[in-house]
Scaffold this motif. Structure first.
Motif, PDB file in Angstrom:
ATOM      1  N   TYR A   1       0.502  -8.410   3.712  1.00  0.00           N
ATOM      2  CA  TYR A   1      -0.761  -9.018   3.327  1.00  0.00           C
ATOM      3  C   TYR A   1      -1.735  -8.823   4.490  1.00  0.00           C
ATOM      4  O   TYR A   1      -1.321  -8.427   5.592  1.00  0.00           O
ATOM      5  CB  TYR A   1      -0.561 -10.512   3.042  1.00  0.00           C
ATOM      6  CG  TYR A   1       0.405 -10.778   1.912  1.00  0.00           C
ATOM      7  CD1 TYR A   1      -0.021 -10.761   0.587  1.00  0.00           C
ATOM      8  CD2 TYR A   1       1.754 -10.997   2.161  1.00  0.00           C
ATOM      9  CE1 TYR A   1       0.870 -10.976  -0.456  1.00  0.00           C
ATOM     10  CE2 TYR A   1       2.654 -11.198   1.130  1.00  0.00           C
ATOM     11  CZ  TYR A   1       2.208 -11.197  -0.178  1.00  0.00           C
ATOM     12  OH  TYR A   1       3.094 -11.398  -1.205  1.00  0.00           O
TER      13      TYR A   1
ATOM     14  N   ILE B   1      -1.755  -8.416  -2.148  1.00  0.00           N
ATOM     15  CA  ILE B   1      -2.719  -9.497  -2.357  1.00  0.00           C
ATOM     16  C   ILE B   1      -1.966 -10.704  -2.899  1.00  0.00           C
ATOM     17  O   ILE B   1      -1.265 -10.606  -3.894  1.00  0.00           O
ATOM     18  CB  ILE B   1      -3.793  -9.065  -3.383  1.00  0.00           C
ATOM     19  CG1 ILE B   1      -4.544  -7.828  -2.883  1.00  0.00           C
ATOM     20  CG2 ILE B   1      -4.763 -10.208  -3.646  1.00  0.00           C
ATOM     21  CD1 ILE B   1      -5.374  -8.050  -1.661  1.00  0.00           C
ATOM     22  N   GLY B   2      -2.159 -11.821  -2.222  1.00  0.00           N
ATOM     23  CA  GLY B   2      -1.450 -13.039  -2.617  1.00  0.00           C
ATOM     24  C   GLY B   2      -2.190 -13.825  -3.673  1.00  0.00           C
ATOM     25  O   GLY B   2      -2.583 -14.966  -3.466  1.00  0.00           O
ATOM     26  N   GLY B   3      -2.375 -13.194  -4.827  1.00  0.00           N
ATOM     27  CA  GLY B   3      -3.089 -13.857  -5.916  1.00  0.00           C
ATOM     28  C   GLY B   3      -4.585 -13.659  -5.763  1.00  0.00           C
ATOM     29  O   GLY B   3      -5.118 -13.657  -4.653  1.00  0.00           O
TER      30      GLY B   3
ATOM     31  N   GLN C   1      -2.541  -8.112  -8.073  1.00  0.00           N
ATOM     32  CA  GLN C   1      -2.488  -9.270  -7.163  1.00  0.00           C
ATOM     33  C   GLN C   1      -1.281 -10.102  -7.526  1.00  0.00           C
ATOM     34  O   GLN C   1      -1.260 -11.307  -7.330  1.00  0.00           O
ATOM     35  CB  GLN C   1      -3.753 -10.117  -7.300  1.00  0.00           C
ATOM     36  CG  GLN C   1      -5.045  -9.335  -7.304  1.00  0.00           C
ATOM     37  CD  GLN C   1      -5.863  -9.579  -8.566  1.00  0.00           C
ATOM     38  OE1 GLN C   1      -5.964 -10.699  -9.023  1.00  0.00           O
ATOM     39  NE2 GLN C   1      -6.451  -8.540  -9.131  1.00  0.00           N
TER      40      GLN C   1
END
Lengths: 292, 782, 145, 174
Positions: free
Chosen positions: B29, B244-246, B499
């Motif tokens: 990330y 991508i963390g959401g 994501q």
């Protein structure tokens, strides 16, 4: 704005005496126990002590001892230990209920009984438990040990009777007897949150179901943890009918003076003191009657 | 004959390829990126929601240990970077020079050797503010004499937008037997991705190349806009969107942090990392919803629904930054006739500036469809109760019937396919609807409160066809580039960015399906503008409808060429060569075949004379229409008359997203969306007081559901393929967030209807329910 | 947040006025004062260490006398910051002579606290602000008795 | 024993066991454990998702108990033993918890996943055969925004079953 604590000097205390000495000597010092309230407050910039005295390595402060007159809880006893203890689950359901509702399992792994009590936030759960159980708080200071009653201990929000160079070492809970029962009910926006309102009730009833003694502590019902004293004195000597519980719950509600905030308007919180007091007393009664 | 390998094509519930790194902590990330000499950027933020800046003193901060640069709005001005364009043709402040317009706005950037040093120095910047009157209510903002948020605009009015036929709608309302109306507020919420926004910017002064690793859902758009603003040639700018963390829509935007980080890297010559803390991220990044509406529905006495109208005010904060296609200032709200065969509809929306950060993101919602679905599904329920018709029955009576598809709605949308009654009947059966109604009847007699809520939504996703859809003029196609290596292994690149949606697996499955190559042999890459084909990114459930289709079409292009090579290898005429997943054989002689891998090898070693070597294809897919996933949700709640708590006992979701690529992933998307809808309905809200203080600035104050509250979702499906999508798929990322809030609210209101309650605004806080119970004399004190 | 209160004094309104219009004397009643600098008869700079329990921080405040109507009205403005927050308090004081001798002082304080602390601990801030302002007037009234 | 006072700007030398290996690093007293793990030890599998001890993305196992590493100072961990997500697998073999999350689609964006798995690790040590309710409560300090938890619960149930049938995982976990 990175959420990072201000600088502080750090010391590990290896004994109660050493901790007291350090607290006495160091400027603007603060005890670091579980740290689960203190560290977030430091990160957010609400608190910036100049020095921390880490008491986690003091031996023999993490214990549950019911061999004597009272249940003695070492100040460093982790909340998770209260959750896992069979003794607590069986004999002190009020403590067990409350412990299981404090924050979450990870916070409970570090958070301590003493820390939760000394933080003395209106939203912390164990102060209400101590008030309901008429606990005694054992503190060590430069001039020795003193024992404080829970009802005097919580002076204001985030403020206890402890001097800045005093360390809480033990909490003593009156030993459970036949006919005792307790319950902690907590209304939350979601699990692990600070209470919208919480009610701790501890009862002792005789064989006829008459109330011998009772303690009621309230969480988030005022700017500090409070005791519903009027409700308590009204209950003693009465059979716990629904009407009696109603009256007691109303008295508890009248004692409360909650703040309006994101957890709800004050009038709702007041009403919930009543609802939860009724339910907590009822559950405590059921447990008291059900034997231990 | 050799065994046909298991390839895990369409419909396979194969476990995800990308998980291997996530479950072992080997993901990357933005905050995991560390470059030699990297420094950290932190911001001084405004405590005021609206204030003039009298002075900024940075001297003490500049002299603090470890500080390498301090950047103010005045430093950005000569570069033309103090304001930047938004995705809706407005502009937004990067750092203020005159005044601040929302609380926690970035005011000064401080760059230091470590994040600790930066945090310390931030406290040393002195800003003198002169407080100005604050406006946080969009309706008040539109009133005469309200404080003006944007002095450059001289008004708080952003836009007026209308859709549908006002006259026809009004006429039907006049003729109707029954009209119901309701004021509703869809509260402001934050998407709350688990990874806060951030970037690492590095400007290589020798090569003149800025490279930015960034939490973005749409890296190509960022590159183009960056190039247009800075005049740095687009080929020199590289935007990389790593893991991508959401995102859920919140990472479509470019925030001041990225701009200041890039400038700071030019100034210092060093890589600069900026990562929001959560307490920075919630108050300063874009929000969703915040929409005040008056909705009305007209019907005949027999329950025939006639017309629908909505008049609304939407709050856009200080900058109009909605990531909407340019023709739709209020997104696709005009899908608001939903699943019903109405005669007319009309909507009008006024947008307002307020002292809040920019709002209007398509939070797991295809551009305002969530608000539209909420409006119609609430009103249909209110109508059913008013008419004394069961809400399920009223829906079944008014659904667009299957034979009417493709169906042109009165708002002009052409729905591709649907079987709404099928989905609702399945949900009713699964939950035991009749039995629940009987139980409810019994409970009512005993004074217990139980409610059943339905939502039968129609989504509109897959933006979009080039004749209608663009963002800042860039058409909203989907792109795929597939290359087959000599050994039959594949690299495929896309203009989208996962994501968490599982693109590395689903795209591989599509290619596997089309080319017969096992998914293990297919590497999927996204997010690097230097390598991926141009694309508009991932949001609004568009990946499968656009890039997924592009993958299928590009694969088919490859197959065309492969067939020629196969014919050459098999010494057969091309028209005699037959494709069977994974191989070509000669018609009538299936034993004589060449696998796709053999063909791939030949494409580089033994291709037909005159043919170009290689086996690859690029496709930019322009969807002929949107896709219209749908579903029916049913929720059962029990209400505690003492505390006002509403507990969700059961929730059945029947979704139809056409043909399914990976059922596991579809299920996961639905579960996640339902949980977000649940959070919206019961606990999530960003509030502001009259001074502009934000409530809900972090995860302590802003509550998103944990595993304890979240109901145990019961999901099922119907399958109605899209007739125009190459795979018959429709997209599913947002259906559940779009569809579920109305089901929760309908359930709670259904429980309270006999007391005379017609509506409760979300979140359905226990105190709101308790207050109503008290008003109606139905609250218990125990 | 608006807070208000009133006090009665044996002293006349002009005596009270002359006391409370003197910034130096008024400043002595600012709770938790750490440092004070009188810039002019209408302006003072103060650093105050305010909070509850160990939740405490330094606030840098500017005091201005914004209105002077001898014997009847006085206005103060407080503007400053601390704990990542902005503080703005405007105080109006009204004096009235009593027919029985002595006077009444009525005050209204309009308090705005904005920023991180205000957002995260609404109830805490309002109750604390009220406490501090009341402490201030309580102190003044003691001195005027 | 006289207490040693580390001044606020001291670089304290820390020595601890991390995923079975002896590691040494420096930290000023105020450095949070999560920053020590990520930036000094270079183990970036542990994530930061919030700053108020709510999300649990930073969960690690410290001295046998799962804790939020954003709410512990690195100096407190001195001499202790730490298990992070990078230490879950053994000899190239995925831990049953990792396997469960993969098999049951217990993750989407992956950001909360390491913390979620470390919380599950603690839970399953205490309670090898948890009910669904116990699992839900066991991970209540960990927020996930993608999955809706149902599949995470299934992943942990899978891991519990697997751990019960394969006792080799149950000893010497960290």
């Amino acid at each position: 704005m990175f959420v990072i604590p201000d600088r502080f000097s750090y010391t590990v205390a290896h004994s109660v005496e050493e901790a007291v000495e350090l607290l006495h000597t160091l400027e603007d010092s603060k005890v670091l126990a579980g740290g689960q309230s203190l560290i977030p407050f430091m990160k957010l910039g609400y608190a910036s002590p100049k020095s921390l005295v880490d008491i986690n390595r003091i031996p023999n402060l993490d214990y549950l001892d019911d061999s004597g007159e009272s249940l003695k809880i070492g100040a460093l006893t982790r909340i998770s230990r209260l959750c896992d203890s069979e003794l607590v689950a069986k004999d002190y359901p009020l403590i067990h209920d409350a412990a299981l509702q404090i924050a979450d399992p990870l916070v409970r792994n570090l958070g301590t009984f003493g820390g939760n009590v000394c933080h003395a936030d209106m939203g912390d759960d164990l102060p209400a438990v101590c008030l309901a159980m008429n606990a005694e708080m054992v503190a060590s200071g430069p001039s020795g040990q003193r024992v404080l009653a829970a009802k005097d201990f919580f002076v204001d929000r985030f403020t206890t009777l402890l001097a800045s160079d005093e360390l809480l070492t033990e909490v003593r809970i009156p030993k459970n007897r036949r006919g005792c029962g307790g319950a902690y009910l907590k209304l939350e926006r979601r699990v692990g949150d600070y209470a919208i309102v919480g009610v701790a009730a501890q009862l002792e009833v005789d064989g006829d179901g008459v109330c011998r003694s009772v303690g009621i502590g309230l969480t988030s019902a005022s700017t500090k943890p409070i005791k519903a004293s009027e409700a308590e004195s009204w209950l003693v000597g009465k059979s716990l009918s629904d009407e009696v519980l109603d009256k007691a719950s109303t008295l508890a509600m009248n004692t409360s003076n909650p703040l309006s905030d994101i957890r709800g308007p004050a009038e709702y919180k007041k009403a919930m003191v009543k609802v939860l007091t009724h339910r907590a007393l009822k559950l405590a009664y059921k447990r008291a009657r059900g034997g231990l | 004959m050799t065994e046909v390998p298991v390839i895990h094509g369409m419909g396979s519930a194969v476990k995800r390829k990308e998980d291997v790194r996530f479950i072992q902590g080997r993901d990357t990330y933005v905050d995991d990126i560390s470059l030699p000499g990297m420094v950290y950027l932190d911001f001084v933020r405004s405590p005021y929601a609206h204030a003039r800046i009298r002075s900024i003193s940075t001297e003490r901060a500049k002299g603090a240990p470890g500080v390498v640069a301090v950047i103010t709005g005045k430093d950005l001005q000569p570069l033309g970077l103090d304001w930047i364009p938004t995705l809706s043709g407005d502009k937004m402040m990067v750092l203020p020079t005159e005044k601040v317009v929302f609380q926690m706005q970035e005011v000064v950037g401080v760059v230091a050797e470590s994040r600790y040093a930066a945090a310390d120095a931030v406290k040393l910047v002195e800003v003198d503010y002169e407080p100005l009157p604050v406006v946080t209510d969009p309706k008040k903002a539109l009133e005469e004499g309200s404080p003006i948020v944007r002095e450059d605009k001289r008004t708080n009015h952003v836009f007026h937008w209308e859709a549908g036929d006002r006259e026809a709608t009004d006429r039907l309302f006049e003729q109707a037997d029954v009209v119901v109306g309701q004021d509703m507020y869809y509260q402001r919420i934050h998407v709350s991705y688990m990874e806060p926004c951030g970037c690492v910017a590095y400007y290589d002064s020798v090569k003149g190349t800025p490279t930015i690793w960034m939490t973005t859902q749409a890296p190509h758009v960022v590159r183009t806009v960056a190039s247009l603003i800075t005049k740095i040639p687009e080929n020199k700018i590289r935007i990389i969107s790593p893991d991508i963390g959401g995102g859920f829509g919140g990472k479509v935007y470019v925030y001041p942090g990225s701009i200041v980080a890039a400038v700071a890297s030019i100034v210092t010559g060093r890589p600069v990392k900026w990562v929001n803390d959560r307490s920075d991220d919630h108050p300063s990044t874009a929000f969703a919803r915040d929409f005040h509406m008056r909705a009305e529905l007209a019907a005949k006495r027999d329950g025939t629904l006639l017309a629908f109208r909505v008049k609304a005010v939407s709050d856009h904060g200080a900058f109009f930054g909605d990531a909407n296609p340019s023709k739709f200032p209020f997104g696709l709200f005009s899908i608001c006739t939903g699943s019903y065969d109405l005669k007319a509809a009309f909507v009008e929306v006024d947008g307002a500036y307020t002292n809040k950060p920019q709002g209007g993101i398509a939070y797991r919602c295809s551009f305002r469809v969530t608000e539209a679905v909420y409006a119609i599904e609430r009103l249909v329920d209110i109508m059913a109760h008013r008419l004394g018709i069961d809400p399920a029955e009223l829906r079944l009576k008014n659904f667009i019937p299957p034979e009417k598809f493709p169906y042109r709605s009165v708002m002009g949308w052409v729905y591709d396919s649907g079987n709404y009654a099928g989905a609702l009947r399945k949900a009713m059966e699964k939950i035991g609807y009749e039995e629940l109604r009987r139980e409810q009847e019994e409970k009512r007699k005993r004074g217990e409160l139980m409610g059943i809520g339905i939502s039968s939504f129609t989504e509109i996703v897959g933006a979009g066809p080039s004749h209608t859809f663009d963002i800042l003029g860039i058409k909203m196609f989907g792109s795929a580039e597939i290359r087959i290596h000599p050994t039959g292994k594949v690299i495929a690149r896309f203009g989208t960015r996962s994501q968490g949606q599982g693109h590395e697996t689903t795209y591989a499955q599509i290619i596997a399906e089309e080319l017969g190559i096992p998914i293990e042999d297919i590497t999927v890459e996204e997010g690097d503008t230097d390598t991926a084909p141009y694309g508009l990114g991932t949001y609004a459930s568009r990946s499968t409808p656009t890039a997924g289709a592009a993958a299928a079409v590009a694969s088919r292009k490859i197959r065309e060429k492969a067939k020629k090579i196969a014919a050459h290898l098999l010494e057969a005429r091309e028209e005699d060569v037959v494709w069977e997943r994974g191989r070509f054989y000669v018609k009538g002689a299936p034993a004589k075949y060449k696998t796709i891998q053999e063909v791939a090898f030949a494409a580089y070693t033994n291709h037909p004379p005159g043919m170009e070597a290689g086996l690859e294809a690029v496709h930019y897919y322009d969807p002929p229409n949107m896709t219209f996933p749908f579903g029916s949700y049913i929720c059962v709640v029990d209400i505690d008359r003492g505390t006002g708590e509403a507990k969700v006992r059961r929730f059945v979701a029947v979704d139809d997203c056409g043909n399914i690529i990976n059922p596991l992933i579809v299920d996961g998307q639905i579960h996640g969306g339902l949980t977000m809808g649940f959070g919206t309905a019961f606990m999530e809200e960003i509030g502001y007081d009259q001074d502009g203080n934000i409530y809900g600035a972090n995860f302590m104050d802003y509550t998103i559901p944990t595993a304890v509250e979240t109901p145990k979702w019961e999901t099922d499906k119907t399958v109605t393929p899209s007739p125009h999508h190459p795979l018959g798929a429709k997209g599913v990322g947002e259906s559940a967030t779009v569809g579920s809030p109305a089901a929760f609210v309908n359930a709670v209101v259904d429980a309270l209807w006999p007391l005379g309650v017609t509506h409760i605004d979300m979140p359905l806080y226990p105190w709101k329910i308790r207050r109503l119970l008290e008003e109606k004399g139905y609250a218990l004190d125990k | 947040m608006k807070f208000e209160g009133s006090y009665q004094f044996p002293k006349s309104s002009s005596e009270v006025y002359s006391y409370i219009s003197d910034l130096r004397r008024v400043s002595e009643c600012i709770p938790d004062l750490k440092s004070l600098e009188i810039k002019s008869e209408d302006e003072a700079l103060a650093t105050v260490r305010a909070g509850i329990g160990f939740i405490r921080g330094d606030f840098n405040l500017r005091f201005n006398v914004t209105q002077r109507s001898p014997h009847t009205n006085l206005g103060y403005a407080v503007h400053g910051s601390g704990l990542g927050s902005g503080v703005d308090i405007s105080i109006t004081v009204q004096l009235e002579d009593l027919s029985t001798g002595g006077s009444t002082l009525s005050w209204v304080a309009d308090t705005k606290v904005v920023g991180r602390v205000a957002s995260m601990a609404q109830g805490m801030i309002s109750s604390q602000a009220e406490k501090i302002i009341k402490q201030f007037f309580e102190c003044l009234s003691q001195r005027l008795r | 024993m006289t207490a040693l006072i580390y001044p606020a700007d001291a670089k304290v030398r820390l020595e601890l066991t991390v995923n079975g290996e002896r590691r040494v690093g420096e930290a000023e007293p105020r450095m949070l454990l999560v920053h020590f793990i990520r930036e000094v030890l270079g183990l970036t599998g542990t994530h930061v998702g919030c700053d108020t001890s709510n999300c649990g993305a930073c969960t690690v196992v410290l001295n046998g108990r799962a804790v939020k590493s954003c709410t512990v100072f690195a100096v407190q961990a001195n001499g202790g033993s730490l298990l992070t997500v990078e230490g879950l697998a053994r000899k190239g073999r995925l831990h049953p918890i990792q396997e469960g999350f993969w098999e049951k689609h217990g993750l989407q964006c992956g950001y909360c996943t390491p913390g979620m798995m470390m919380a599950a690790y603690d839970l399953l040590q205490k309670s090898p055969n948890p009910t669904e309710e116990e699992i839900r409560r066991g991970i209540s300090g960990n927020l996930c925004r993608c999955t809706g938890y149902v599949k995470i619960v299934e992943a942990i149930e899978y891991a519990a079953q697997k751990l019960r049938s394969d006792p080799s995982w149950r000893s010497g976990g960290d």
